[in-house]
Design an enzyme around this catalytic site. Structure first.
Site, PDB file in Angstrom:
ATOM      1  N   GLU A 110       3.493  -0.902 -16.065  1.00 16.89           N
ATOM      2  CA  GLU A 110       2.052  -1.454 -15.341  1.00 16.89           C
ATOM      3  C   GLU A 110       1.536   0.085 -15.262  1.00 16.89           C
ATOM      4  O   GLU A 110       2.462   0.839 -15.255  1.00 16.89           O
ATOM      5  CB  GLU A 110       2.129  -1.921 -14.462  1.00 16.89           C
ATOM      6  CG  GLU A 110       2.784  -3.437 -14.331  1.00 16.89           C
ATOM      7  CD  GLU A 110       2.450  -3.936 -12.954  1.00 16.89           C
ATOM      8  OE1 GLU A 110       2.180  -5.267 -12.689  1.00 16.89           O
ATOM      9  OE2 GLU A 110       2.805  -3.453 -11.518  1.00 16.89           O
ATOM     10  N   HIS A 234      -9.472  -5.543 -10.124  1.00 19.11           N
ATOM     11  CA  HIS A 234      -8.426  -4.933 -11.194  1.00 19.11           C
ATOM     12  C   HIS A 234      -9.211  -5.561 -12.978  1.00 19.11           C
ATOM     13  O   HIS A 234     -10.438  -6.457 -12.889  1.00 19.11           O
ATOM     14  CB  HIS A 234      -7.767  -6.317 -11.191  1.00 19.11           C
ATOM     15  CG  HIS A 234      -6.246  -6.715 -11.434  1.00 19.11           C
ATOM     16  ND1 HIS A 234      -6.546  -6.835 -13.353  1.00 19.11           N
ATOM     17  CD2 HIS A 234      -5.057  -6.339 -11.560  1.00 19.11           C
ATOM     18  CE1 HIS A 234      -5.304  -6.424 -13.783  1.00 19.11           C
ATOM     19  NE2 HIS A 234      -4.274  -6.874 -12.679  1.00 19.11           N
ATOM     20  N   ARG A 282      -5.931   1.836 -12.669  1.00 21.03           N
ATOM     21  CA  ARG A 282      -7.130   0.883 -13.205  1.00 21.03           C
ATOM     22  C   ARG A 282      -8.870   1.191 -12.712  1.00 21.03           C
ATOM     23  O   ARG A 282      -8.967   0.596 -13.689  1.00 21.03           O
ATOM     24  CB  ARG A 282      -6.761  -0.485 -11.823  1.00 21.03           C
ATOM     25  CG  ARG A 282      -5.270  -1.122 -11.927  1.00 21.03           C
ATOM     26  CD  ARG A 282      -5.103  -1.826 -10.478  1.00 21.03           C
ATOM     27  NE  ARG A 282      -3.756  -2.243 -11.665  1.00 21.03           N
ATOM     28  CZ  ARG A 282      -3.086  -2.969 -10.661  1.00 21.03           C
ATOM     29  NH1 ARG A 282      -3.637  -3.392  -9.189  1.00 21.03           N
ATOM     30  NH2 ARG A 282      -2.169  -4.019 -11.084  1.00 21.03           N
ATOM     31  N   HIS A 343      -9.896  -6.821  -6.886  1.00 20.81           N
ATOM     32  CA  HIS A 343      -8.372  -6.675  -6.439  1.00 20.81           C
ATOM     33  C   HIS A 343      -7.910  -6.553  -5.293  1.00 20.81           C
ATOM     34  O   HIS A 343      -6.699  -7.331  -4.371  1.00 20.81           O
ATOM     35  CB  HIS A 343      -7.545  -6.320  -7.824  1.00 20.81           C
ATOM     36  CG  HIS A 343      -6.036  -6.910  -7.947  1.00 20.81           C
ATOM     37  ND1 HIS A 343      -6.053  -8.058  -8.260  1.00 20.81           N
ATOM     38  CD2 HIS A 343      -5.361  -6.279  -8.149  1.00 20.81           C
ATOM     39  CE1 HIS A 343      -4.757  -7.670  -8.108  1.00 20.81           C
ATOM     40  NE2 HIS A 343      -4.304  -6.260  -8.211  1.00 20.81           N
ATOM     41  N   ARG A 378      -4.611   2.667  -5.447  1.00 19.96           N
ATOM     42  CA  ARG A 378      -3.519   2.004  -5.721  1.00 19.96           C
ATOM     43  C   ARG A 378      -2.807   2.253  -6.640  1.00 19.96           C
ATOM     44  O   ARG A 378      -3.776   1.628  -7.549  1.00 19.96           O
ATOM     45  CB  ARG A 378      -3.238   0.640  -5.424  1.00 19.96           C
ATOM     46  CG  ARG A 378      -2.392  -0.260  -4.714  1.00 19.96           C
ATOM     47  CD  ARG A 378      -1.979  -0.696  -4.428  1.00 19.96           C
ATOM     48  NE  ARG A 378      -2.461  -2.539  -5.209  1.00 19.96           N
ATOM     49  CZ  ARG A 378      -2.323  -2.917  -5.379  1.00 19.96           C
ATOM     50  NH1 ARG A 378      -1.010  -3.124  -6.155  1.00 19.96           N
ATOM     51  NH2 ARG A 378      -2.603  -4.031  -6.006  1.00 19.96           N
TER      52      ARG A 378
HETATM   53  P1  FAD Z   1      -1.401 -11.522   3.504  1.00 17.53           P
HETATM   54  O1  FAD Z   1      -0.967 -11.669   1.680  1.00 17.53           O
HETATM   55  O2  FAD Z   1      -2.867 -11.887   1.842  1.00 17.53           O
HETATM   56  O3  FAD Z   1      -1.511 -12.589   4.016  1.00 17.53           O
HETATM   57  C1  FAD Z   1      -2.328 -12.295   4.796  1.00 17.53           C
HETATM   58  C2  FAD Z   1      -2.180 -13.180   6.085  1.00 17.53           C
HETATM   59  O4  FAD Z   1      -2.756 -13.602   7.197  1.00 17.53           O
HETATM   60  C3  FAD Z   1      -2.089 -14.839   5.529  1.00 17.53           C
HETATM   61  O5  FAD Z   1      -1.681 -15.647   6.281  1.00 17.53           O
HETATM   62  C4  FAD Z   1      -3.733 -15.237   6.463  1.00 17.53           C
HETATM   63  O6  FAD Z   1      -3.929 -16.485   6.573  1.00 17.53           O
HETATM   64  C5  FAD Z   1      -3.588 -13.810   7.844  1.00 17.53           C
HETATM   65  N1  FAD Z   1      -4.986 -14.173   8.122  1.00 17.53           N
HETATM   66  C6  FAD Z   1      -5.785 -14.030   7.610  1.00 17.53           C
HETATM   67  N2  FAD Z   1      -6.769 -13.685   8.711  1.00 17.53           N
HETATM   68  C7  FAD Z   1      -6.396 -14.176   9.672  1.00 17.53           C
HETATM   69  C8  FAD Z   1      -6.495 -14.986  10.969  1.00 17.53           C
HETATM   70  N3  FAD Z   1      -7.563 -14.113  11.534  1.00 17.53           N
HETATM   71  N4  FAD Z   1      -5.818 -15.162  11.773  1.00 17.53           N
HETATM   72  C9  FAD Z   1      -5.011 -16.031  11.359  1.00 17.53           C
HETATM   73  N5  FAD Z   1      -4.324 -15.788  10.483  1.00 17.53           N
HETATM   74  C10 FAD Z   1      -4.961 -14.887   9.302  1.00 17.53           C
HETATM   75  N6  FAD Z   1       0.356  -6.117  -5.205  1.00 17.53           N
HETATM   76  C11 FAD Z   1       1.894  -5.612  -6.036  1.00 17.53           C
HETATM   77  O7  FAD Z   1       1.867  -5.090  -4.720  1.00 17.53           O
HETATM   78  N7  FAD Z   1       2.200  -6.541  -7.031  1.00 17.53           N
HETATM   79  C12 FAD Z   1       1.598  -7.604  -8.002  1.00 17.53           C
HETATM   80  O8  FAD Z   1       2.486  -7.842  -8.588  1.00 17.53           O
HETATM   81  C13 FAD Z   1       0.642  -8.288  -6.927  1.00 17.53           C
HETATM   82  N8  FAD Z   1      -0.176  -8.944  -7.749  1.00 17.53           N
HETATM   83  C14 FAD Z   1      -1.265  -9.126  -7.238  1.00 17.53           C
HETATM   84  C15 FAD Z   1      -2.145 -10.862  -7.745  1.00 17.53           C
HETATM   85  C16 FAD Z   1      -3.520 -11.063  -6.912  1.00 17.53           C
HETATM   86  C17 FAD Z   1      -3.656 -12.279  -6.983  1.00 17.53           C
HETATM   87  C18 FAD Z   1      -3.591 -10.754  -5.475  1.00 17.53           C
HETATM   88  C19 FAD Z   1      -4.706 -11.306  -5.244  1.00 17.53           C
HETATM   89  C20 FAD Z   1      -2.852  -8.950  -5.179  1.00 17.53           C
HETATM   90  C21 FAD Z   1      -1.687  -8.513  -6.157  1.00 17.53           C
HETATM   91  N9  FAD Z   1      -1.064  -8.211  -5.429  1.00 17.53           N
HETATM   92  C22 FAD Z   1      -0.136  -7.419  -5.564  1.00 17.53           C
HETATM   93  C23 FAD Z   1      -1.464  -7.473  -3.788  1.00 17.53           C
HETATM   94  C24 FAD Z   1      -0.760  -7.882  -2.582  1.00 17.53           C
HETATM   95  O9  FAD Z   1      -0.184  -9.285  -3.202  1.00 17.53           O
HETATM   96  C25 FAD Z   1      -1.344  -7.901  -1.494  1.00 17.53           C
HETATM   97  O10 FAD Z   1      -1.638  -6.809  -1.307  1.00 17.53           O
HETATM   98  C26 FAD Z   1       0.138  -8.314  -0.556  1.00 17.53           C
HETATM   99  O11 FAD Z   1       0.446  -9.461  -0.877  1.00 17.53           O
HETATM  100  C27 FAD Z   1      -0.795  -8.442   0.701  1.00 17.53           C
HETATM  101  O12 FAD Z   1       0.190  -8.475   1.868  1.00 17.53           O
HETATM  102  P2  FAD Z   1      -0.181  -9.257   3.503  1.00 17.53           P
HETATM  103  O13 FAD Z   1       0.658  -9.208   4.138  1.00 17.53           O
HETATM  104  O14 FAD Z   1      -0.972  -7.897   3.821  1.00 17.53           O
HETATM  105  O15 FAD Z   1      -1.522 -10.058   3.238  1.00 17.53           O
HETATM  106  C1  SIN Z   2      -1.028  -7.050 -11.664  1.00 17.44           C
HETATM  107  O1  SIN Z   2       0.257  -8.059 -11.619  1.00 17.44           O
HETATM  108  O2  SIN Z   2      -1.782  -6.619 -12.362  1.00 17.44           O
HETATM  109  C2  SIN Z   2      -1.207  -6.908 -10.061  1.00 17.44           C
HETATM  110  C3  SIN Z   2      -0.620  -5.931  -9.918  1.00 17.44           C
HETATM  111  C4  SIN Z   2      -0.945  -5.661  -8.828  1.00 17.44           C
HETATM  112  O3  SIN Z   2      -1.978  -5.671  -8.049  1.00 17.44           O
HETATM  113  O4  SIN Z   2      -0.191  -4.645  -8.437  1.00 17.44           O
END
Ligand code: FAD
Ligand code: SIN
Length: 525
Positions: A110, A234, A282, A343, A378
């Site tokens: 990537e 993104h 990015r 993103h 990032r």
């Molecule tokens: P999240 O997975 O967002 O989980 C948040 C949790 O908190 C959820 O369960 C939600 O319900 C809960 N929550 C929120 N507010 C409240 C509240 N008030 N009360 C109770 N619960 C609450 N990163 C990579 O490293 N590789 C990738 O390939 C990648 N691809 C991505 C593709 C997309 C489309 C997106 C949007 C992001 C991508 N990212 C990627 C970024 C990555 O997915 C996220 O940064 C990561 O998953 C965040 O994880 P987290 O556990 O911090 O939060």
């Molecule tokens: C992607 O698959 O392009 C997202 C990867 C990332 O957000 O780290």
């Protein structure tokens, strides 16, 4: 309701922490909406880890710091990157079916990465990770999972509703989305893992619930936040009038995808970053697309991978291929229309290597934090990795210090004696739309001080209105989210106004140069 530890969020960070904690303690996991509603389930590209013999930790550290424009904390970067291979190993043992080639993990590439080092499950890595973590959590008798709970605020001595007076966090008040009742979930330790604030922007790849709740709750409770101006866009979100937030993974460019100006029919990255072209970090690619769109008056640009063999494209990107086919686009023969979209939230609640926040009793992990890993931008696929490493770090620190954690005091019930049911839900919808629109137009990819000040003025007005509404009516998830969205917008704009330089994701026409020394933007409540 009392458990040993409360975890807010059921994404990669929250479930990693819960699983590690559950070896010794009883854990309650709360999630807004469904247990799979966070960004984790949507991750496409994969997880960065040094696993190839020709690659080194130092290479990954260097790539992370180049992408982060020097604002990263080197100790944190090393801490995370050195733990990546173990994280992948643990996920494999939990049953994540990573792609393999001749027995070895398949590594894709990537933007910003000098080597192939992205471990993945086709183009739907997040879903596989979410499923494996959730299955393990469901099977663990020490973990209780409660979806449909919107946390409103952390329970602290400052809150005025409890008997303790020292800023210690003792859990959270949460709305039961079905009954409308507010419950106090009390715990000796709380782990905040509530994800990012992407939905503060009109166009975002993030799911509906990414409204910055964790960051806003920690801020209101008294924790510092930093680098909130570093919002990542993104470069390649699908441009389609019906499908608003579908990501086209960066791995498409990693496997040869080219960015084309549809007016000229030519690749344009050579004018912006001739060496790294489509695989520049990015911020560089998103700004280049934004500039082409503005200069030529385009709706979108094209991402073209049709020069690769059709079977190669379908095998690597089955999810994207299926989605696009449903919209009448054959990515094996046609270009994909794309635009940049918000993103990832690089800033957040400040945490140390032990995932501790400023507040006793509160740890945090994942996208709601600013750990020092990402700096001003990032690096792709470093985010899930941060969730695993800091989820684990929070659990280890809580377990190590368990005997010194005080018992929670008696906690007052939520007081609803002075509020009534709302009679004007339209206020929420109107304000929500307004915030997202001015954040996109005034606080987007290219900024100016004047536009930031315009946004700040609107936030001031809306804050008075929303606080008045919050003080008068019973809470709903929409109201909780609006209040948090506005708080997150305020933190982003205040941080952006304080940075008088352009660095990484913060690019302003009024201060185009980069200062010689990188400094965090730290906001103190
Ligand atoms: P999240 O997975 O967002 O989980 C948040 C949790 O908190 C959820 O369960 C939600 O319900 C809960 N929550 C929120 N507010 C409240 C509240 N008030 N009360 C109770 N619960 C609450 N990163 C990579 O490293 N590789 C990738 O390939 C990648 N691809 C991505 C593709 C997309 C489309 C997106 C949007 C992001 C991508 N990212 C990627 C970024 C990555 O997915 C996220 O940064 C990561 O998953 C965040 O994880 P987290 O556990 O911090 O939060
Ligand atoms: C992607 O698959 O392009 C997202 C990867 C990332 O957000 O780290």
């Amino acid at each position: 309701m009392s458990h040993d530890v409360l975890v807010i969020g059921s994404g990669a960070a929250g479930l990693t922490a819960a699983l590690a904690l559950a070896e010794h303690r009883r854990v309650l996991v709360l999630a807004k909406g469904s247990l799979t509603g966070g960004s984790t389930a949507w991750a496409q590209g994969g997880i960065a880890a040094v696993l190839d013999a020709g690659d080194t930790f130092e290479n990954h550290v260097r790539d992370t710091m180049i992408a982060g424009a020097g604002l990263n904390d080197r100790e944190t970067v090393e801490f995370v990157i050195e733990r990546a291979p173990d994280s992948i190993d643990r996920l494999s043992k939990l049953g994540v079916p990573f792609n393999r080639e001749a027995g070895d993990l398949h590594l894709t590439r990537e933007g910003g990465h000098s080597h192939r080092r992205i471990v993945h499950v086709n183009d739907a890595t997040g879903w596989a990770v979410q499923e494996a973590l959730l299955n393990a959590a469901k099977a663990n008798p020490n973990i209780t999972l409660l979806p449909g709970r919107s946390c409103i605020d952390l329970i602290t001595g400052r809150h005025g509703r409890t008997y303790s007076g020292d800023g210690h966090v003792w859990g959270a008040y949460a709305l039961d989305e079905e009954t409308g009742r507010v419950e106090a979930h009390v715990a000796r330790a709380t782990v905040l893992a509530a994800g990012g604030a992407g939905r503060v922007y009109q166009f975002s790849t993030a799911p509906r619930g990414a409204t910055g709740d964790g960051i806003a709750m920690a801020w209101r409770a008294g924790a510092r936040v930093s680098n909130m101006e570093m919002m990542q866009f993104h470069p390649t979100c699908l441009y389609n009038l019906d499908v608003k937030n579908f990501l086209i993974t960066e791995a498409v460019r990693g496997e040869g995808g080219r960015l084309i100006n549809p007016r000229t029919g030519k690749r344009f990255m050579e004018f912006y970053d001739p060496e790294r072209m489509e695989l520049a970090p990015r911020d560089v690619v998103a700004r280049a697309i934004d500039a082409e769109i503005k200069r030529f008056g385009l709706d979108c640009v094209h991402l073209d991978i049709s020069h690769q063999p059709p079977e190669f494209v379908r095998e690597h990107f089955p999810t994207i291929d299926e989605k696009l086919s449903g919209l009448g686009i054959d990515m094996t023969t046609q270009p994909i229309p794309v635009v940049p979209a918000q993103h990832y939230t690089c800033g957040g609640v400040i945490v140390g290597l032990d995932a501790r926040t400023d507040l006793p009793g509160l740890w945090a992990a994942g996208e709601c934090t600013e750990s020092g890993l990402h700096g001003a931008n990032r690096l792709a696929s470093n985010s899930l990795l941060e969730c695993f490493v800091f989820g684990e770090a929070a659990a280890n620190d809580i377990l190590d210090g368990w005997d010194d954690l005080p018992e929670p005091p008696a906690i007052r019930e939520w007081d609803e004696s002075r509020v009534t049911d709302s009679d004007e839900e339209v206020v929420i919808k109107q304000n929500w739309t307004e915030i997202r629109r001015f954040m996109w137009n005034y606080v987007g990819i290219v900024r100016t001080t004047k536009r930031l000040e315009r946004a700040a003025n609107r936030i001031r007005l809306l804050k008075a209105e929303v606080e008045d509404y919050y003080g008068s009516f019973r809470v709903t998830t929409d109201l909780i989210e609006l209040r948090n969205l506005l708080q997150a917008a305020d933190l982003i704009v205040q941080s952006a106004l304080r940075r008088h330089e352009s660095r990484g994701l913060h690019y302003t026409l009024d201060h185009p140069a980069t200062d010689p020394v990188a400094k965090d933007t730290v906001l103190v409540p």
